[in-house]
Design a protein around this motif. Structure first.
Motif, PDB file in Angstrom:
ATOM      1  N   TYR A   1     -19.011  25.836  26.522  1.00 53.01           N
ATOM      2  CA  TYR A   1     -18.343  25.760  25.222  1.00 53.01           C
ATOM      3  C   TYR A   1     -17.613  27.068  24.915  1.00 53.01           C
ATOM      4  CZ  TYR A   1     -17.783  25.401  20.165  1.00 53.01           C
ATOM      5  OH  TYR A   1     -17.255  25.395  18.908  1.00 53.01           O
ATOM      6  N   PHE A   2     -18.317  28.190  25.088  1.00 50.12           N
ATOM      7  CA  PHE A   2     -17.694  29.489  24.789  1.00 50.12           C
ATOM      8  C   PHE A   2     -16.622  29.847  25.833  1.00 50.12           C
ATOM      9  CE2 PHE A   2     -21.576  30.021  22.224  1.00 50.12           C
ATOM     10  CZ  PHE A   2     -20.972  30.352  21.015  1.00 50.12           C
ATOM     11  N   LEU A   3     -16.871  29.436  27.074  1.00 52.24           N
ATOM     12  CA  LEU A   3     -15.912  29.692  28.159  1.00 52.24           C
ATOM     13  C   LEU A   3     -14.597  28.972  27.871  1.00 52.24           C
ATOM     14  CD1 LEU A   3     -16.477  31.263  30.827  1.00 52.24           C
ATOM     15  CD2 LEU A   3     -16.628  29.063  31.955  1.00 52.24           C
ATOM     16  N   ILE A   4     -14.703  27.717  27.451  1.00 54.61           N
ATOM     17  CA  ILE A   4     -13.499  26.923  27.156  1.00 54.61           C
ATOM     18  C   ILE A   4     -12.817  27.464  25.900  1.00 54.61           C
ATOM     19  CG2 ILE A   4     -12.709  24.641  26.354  1.00 54.61           C
ATOM     20  CD1 ILE A   4     -14.774  23.427  28.331  1.00 54.61           C
ATOM     21  N   HIS A   5     -13.649  27.799  24.898  1.00 47.49           N
ATOM     22  CA  HIS A   5     -13.119  28.225  23.604  1.00 47.49           C
ATOM     23  C   HIS A   5     -12.330  29.528  23.695  1.00 47.49           C
ATOM     24  CE1 HIS A   5     -13.757  26.256  19.789  1.00 47.49           C
ATOM     25  NE2 HIS A   5     -13.505  27.407  19.200  1.00 47.49           N
ATOM     26  N   TYR A   6     -12.914  30.527  24.333  1.00 47.51           N
ATOM     27  CA  TYR A   6     -12.265  31.851  24.326  1.00 47.51           C
ATOM     28  C   TYR A   6     -11.491  32.205  25.595  1.00 47.51           C
ATOM     29  CZ  TYR A   6     -14.825  32.181  19.975  1.00 47.51           C
ATOM     30  OH  TYR A   6     -15.292  31.924  18.728  1.00 47.51           O
ATOM     31  N   PRO A   7     -12.122  32.413  26.771  1.00 44.40           N
ATOM     32  CA  PRO A   7     -11.311  32.858  27.921  1.00 44.40           C
ATOM     33  C   PRO A   7     -10.282  31.825  28.406  1.00 44.40           C
ATOM     34  CG  PRO A   7     -13.657  33.047  28.398  1.00 44.40           C
ATOM     35  CD  PRO A   7     -13.526  32.257  27.150  1.00 44.40           C
ATOM     36  N   ILE A   8     -10.626  30.518  28.289  1.00 45.73           N
ATOM     37  CA  ILE A   8      -9.698  29.514  28.838  1.00 45.73           C
ATOM     38  C   ILE A   8      -8.627  29.105  27.819  1.00 45.73           C
ATOM     39  CG2 ILE A   8      -9.507  27.180  29.836  1.00 45.73           C
ATOM     40  CD1 ILE A   8     -12.331  27.612  31.048  1.00 45.73           C
ATOM     41  N   MET A   9      -9.052  28.663  26.633  1.00 41.42           N
ATOM     42  CA  MET A   9      -8.086  28.174  25.634  1.00 41.42           C
ATOM     43  C   MET A   9      -7.556  29.275  24.710  1.00 41.42           C
ATOM     44  SD  MET A   9      -7.724  25.017  26.434  1.00 41.42           S
ATOM     45  CE  MET A   9      -7.009  24.081  25.109  1.00 41.42           C
ATOM     46  N   HIS A  10      -8.133  30.458  24.786  1.00 41.22           N
ATOM     47  CA  HIS A  10      -7.719  31.627  23.967  1.00 41.22           C
ATOM     48  C   HIS A  10      -7.680  31.297  22.469  1.00 41.22           C
ATOM     49  CE1 HIS A  10      -6.814  33.613  27.707  1.00 41.22           C
ATOM     50  NE2 HIS A  10      -6.005  32.630  28.045  1.00 41.22           N
ATOM     51  N   LYS A  11      -8.666  30.568  21.972  1.00 36.09           N
ATOM     52  CA  LYS A  11      -8.695  30.233  20.545  1.00 36.09           C
ATOM     53  C   LYS A  11      -9.203  31.434  19.770  1.00 36.09           C
ATOM     54  CE  LYS A  11      -9.060  25.278  20.959  1.00 36.09           C
ATOM     55  NZ  LYS A  11      -9.891  24.090  20.936  1.00 36.09           N
ATOM     56  N   THR A  12      -8.620  31.641  18.594  1.00 36.29           N
ATOM     57  CA  THR A  12      -9.037  32.792  17.802  1.00 36.29           C
ATOM     58  C   THR A  12     -10.100  32.399  16.779  1.00 36.29           C
ATOM     59  OG1 THR A  12      -7.064  32.356  16.513  1.00 36.29           O
ATOM     60  CG2 THR A  12      -6.994  34.265  18.001  1.00 36.29           C
ATOM     61  N   GLU A  13      -9.982  31.170  16.257  1.00 35.91           N
ATOM     62  CA  GLU A  13     -10.954  30.735  15.260  1.00 35.91           C
ATOM     63  C   GLU A  13     -12.052  29.889  15.926  1.00 35.91           C
ATOM     64  OE1 GLU A  13      -7.771  27.527  14.863  1.00 35.91           O
ATOM     65  OE2 GLU A  13      -8.171  29.390  15.907  1.00 35.91           O
ATOM     66  N   PHE A  14     -13.188  29.828  15.238  1.00 42.14           N
ATOM     67  CA  PHE A  14     -14.356  29.113  15.764  1.00 42.14           C
ATOM     68  C   PHE A  14     -14.275  27.666  15.288  1.00 42.14           C
ATOM     69  CE2 PHE A  14     -18.998  28.588  16.327  1.00 42.14           C
ATOM     70  CZ  PHE A  14     -19.078  29.096  17.606  1.00 42.14           C
ATOM     71  N   ARG A  15     -13.904  26.757  16.200  1.00 45.01           N
ATOM     72  CA  ARG A  15     -13.742  25.351  15.800  1.00 45.01           C
ATOM     73  C   ARG A  15     -14.684  24.436  16.588  1.00 45.01           C
ATOM     74  NH1 ARG A  15      -7.505  24.370  16.446  1.00 45.01           N
ATOM     75  NH2 ARG A  15      -8.080  22.231  15.946  1.00 45.01           N
ATOM     76  N   ASN A  16     -14.777  23.211  16.110  1.00 46.94           N
ATOM     77  CA  ASN A  16     -15.602  22.170  16.762  1.00 46.94           C
ATOM     78  C   ASN A  16     -17.041  22.627  16.998  1.00 46.94           C
ATOM     79  OD1 ASN A  16     -13.348  20.548  16.842  1.00 46.94           O
ATOM     80  ND2 ASN A  16     -12.775  21.220  18.900  1.00 46.94           N
ATOM     81  N   ILE A  17     -17.593  23.300  15.987  1.00 43.13           N
ATOM     82  CA  ILE A  17     -18.961  23.822  16.143  1.00 43.13           C
ATOM     83  C   ILE A  17     -19.988  22.686  16.243  1.00 43.13           C
ATOM     84  CG2 ILE A  17     -19.432  24.133  13.667  1.00 43.13           C
ATOM     85  CD1 ILE A  17     -20.838  26.786  14.544  1.00 43.13           C
ATOM     86  N   HIS A  18     -19.626  21.492  15.711  1.00 44.33           N
ATOM     87  CA  HIS A  18     -20.576  20.374  15.765  1.00 44.33           C
ATOM     88  C   HIS A  18     -20.966  20.025  17.207  1.00 44.33           C
ATOM     89  CE1 HIS A  18     -16.559  18.558  15.886  1.00 44.33           C
ATOM     90  NE2 HIS A  18     -17.101  17.634  16.648  1.00 44.33           N
ATOM     91  N   ASN A  19     -20.019  20.227  18.145  1.00 46.04           N
ATOM     92  CA  ASN A  19     -20.325  19.960  19.560  1.00 46.04           C
ATOM     93  C   ASN A  19     -21.449  20.869  20.049  1.00 46.04           C
ATOM     94  OD1 ASN A  19     -18.391  18.008  19.851  1.00 46.04           O
ATOM     95  ND2 ASN A  19     -16.799  19.452  20.450  1.00 46.04           N
ATOM     96  N   LEU A  20     -21.338  22.141  19.693  1.00 47.16           N
ATOM     97  CA  LEU A  20     -22.343  23.123  20.093  1.00 47.16           C
ATOM     98  C   LEU A  20     -23.694  22.805  19.455  1.00 47.16           C
ATOM     99  CD1 LEU A  20     -22.767  25.805  21.638  1.00 47.16           C
ATOM    100  CD2 LEU A  20     -22.224  26.997  19.536  1.00 47.16           C
ATOM    101  N   ILE A  21     -23.660  22.454  18.141  1.00 46.77           N
ATOM    102  CA  ILE A  21     -24.899  22.126  17.423  1.00 46.77           C
ATOM    103  C   ILE A  21     -25.564  20.899  18.060  1.00 46.77           C
ATOM    104  CG2 ILE A  21     -25.856  21.345  15.192  1.00 46.77           C
ATOM    105  CD1 ILE A  21     -23.641  23.110  13.876  1.00 46.77           C
ATOM    106  N   LEU A  22     -24.741  19.892  18.375  1.00 45.93           N
ATOM    107  CA  LEU A  22     -25.281  18.678  19.005  1.00 45.93           C
ATOM    108  C   LEU A  22     -25.917  18.990  20.354  1.00 45.93           C
ATOM    109  CD1 LEU A  22     -22.649  15.888  18.261  1.00 45.93           C
ATOM    110  CD2 LEU A  22     -25.040  15.898  17.602  1.00 45.93           C
ATOM    111  N   LEU A  23     -25.264  19.859  21.129  1.00 48.12           N
ATOM    112  CA  LEU A  23     -25.794  20.252  22.441  1.00 48.12           C
ATOM    113  C   LEU A  23     -27.159  20.915  22.292  1.00 48.12           C
ATOM    114  CD1 LEU A  23     -22.784  21.819  24.394  1.00 48.12           C
ATOM    115  CD2 LEU A  23     -24.146  19.870  25.086  1.00 48.12           C
ATOM    116  N   ILE A  24     -27.250  21.823  21.311  1.00 48.86           N
ATOM    117  CA  ILE A  24     -28.512  22.551  21.107  1.00 48.86           C
ATOM    118  C   ILE A  24     -29.615  21.606  20.618  1.00 48.86           C
ATOM    119  CG2 ILE A  24     -29.620  24.381  19.729  1.00 48.86           C
ATOM    120  CD1 ILE A  24     -26.882  25.905  20.059  1.00 48.86           C
ATOM    121  N   ILE A  25     -29.281  20.701  19.695  1.00 49.98           N
ATOM    122  CA  ILE A  25     -30.275  19.734  19.200  1.00 49.98           C
ATOM    123  C   ILE A  25     -30.760  18.850  20.351  1.00 49.98           C
ATOM    124  CG2 ILE A  25     -30.604  17.674  17.727  1.00 49.98           C
ATOM    125  CD1 ILE A  25     -28.750  19.035  15.662  1.00 49.98           C
TER     126      ILE A  25
END
Lengths: 170, 68
Positions: free
Chosen positions: A120-144
């Motif tokens: 998730y973080f790899l895609i979000h920052y180094p690959i897609m170069h996103k500046t804002e933190f989006r689609n956090i529900h995916n991360l929350i679902l993964l952790i749950i």
């Protein structure tokens, strides 16, 4: 309908999840093959790839970051559904507290609690170069999902120990 | 484990084979083998009762405690 054992709901889910993982693998293979052999069109910076035998197509920005993201997400999906199918395969057995289910639940926990968030973080920052933190529900679902899987691993581990002791009680 | 199963000795004293004992007490040869090899995790009172009855012995003749 029975939940566990042969010809049960577990058996049904095994076939469903195994089919999904095979379809996703075929989809990923086709997509990579199409990119390598130029079987796609590019228009206004977006690629368009027809999916054989269906009226659907894959579209996206024609950038290495987008293609890499789709590939990584598909690989994650293949692994997730493959492990889920393995878990239901283990639940198909007459004795549900077996080594197979413990092993696959452990792998599912690692996939959801470690590989998923890293991806998730790899895609979000180094690959897609996103500046804002989006689609956090995916991360929350993964952790749950990972936490549930972690607890289930220990429940089945305990069950396996009790089962082994019971089997070795003469 | 520190609990030792001396079933082989008792069987030899009585001139009995494992197969015969298994038939007498109503358990499989495989389970009797697990018990004799010390791989068993536990023994039911009903099994112990059947063994003692069949071999005309006391539980202490079959089971012993040895310090590791």
């Amino acid at each position: 309908m029975k939940i566990f054992g042969p010809k049960s709901l577990s058996s049904f889910f095994y076939y469903i999840f195994r089919s999904i993982s095979i379809v996703l693998l075929a989809f990923l293979s086709y997509m990579e093959f199409a990119f390598v052999t130029n079987r796609f069109t590019v228009q206004d910076g977006r690629f368009h790839m027809k999916i054989p035998l269906t009226a659907n197509s894959i579209d996206g920005n024609y950038q290495s970051s987008d293609i890499l993201t789709i590939s990584l997400v598909l690989i994650f999906g293949i692994l997730l559904f493959y492990l889920l199918s393995n878990i239901f395969k283990a639940l198909k057995k007459t004795i549900i507290f077996n080594k197979g289910i413990v092993k696959n639940l452990k792998l599912l926990t690692i996939l959801n609690l470690i590989i998923g968030p890293v991806l998730y973080f790899l895609i979000h920052y180094p690959i897609m170069h996103k500046t804002e933190f989006r689609n956090i529900h995916n991360l929350i679902l993964l952790i749950i999902f990972g936490m549930i899987s972690l607890f289930l691993t220990y429940v089945f581990q305990k069950g396996y120990t009790v089962q082994s002791e019971n089997d070795l009680t003469i | 484990m520190s609990i030792v199963v001396n079933l082989n000795t008792v069987l030899a004293d009585r001139n009995l084979k494992s197969k015969e004992l298994a038939e007498m007490i109503g358990i499989t040869e495989a389970n009797l083998s697990i018990l004799k090899s010390g791989k068993a995790k536990a023994i039911r009172f009903s099994t112990l009762d059947a063994i003692c009855k069949a071999l005309d012995c006391q539980p202490a003749d079959i089971l012993a405690y040895e310090k590791e």
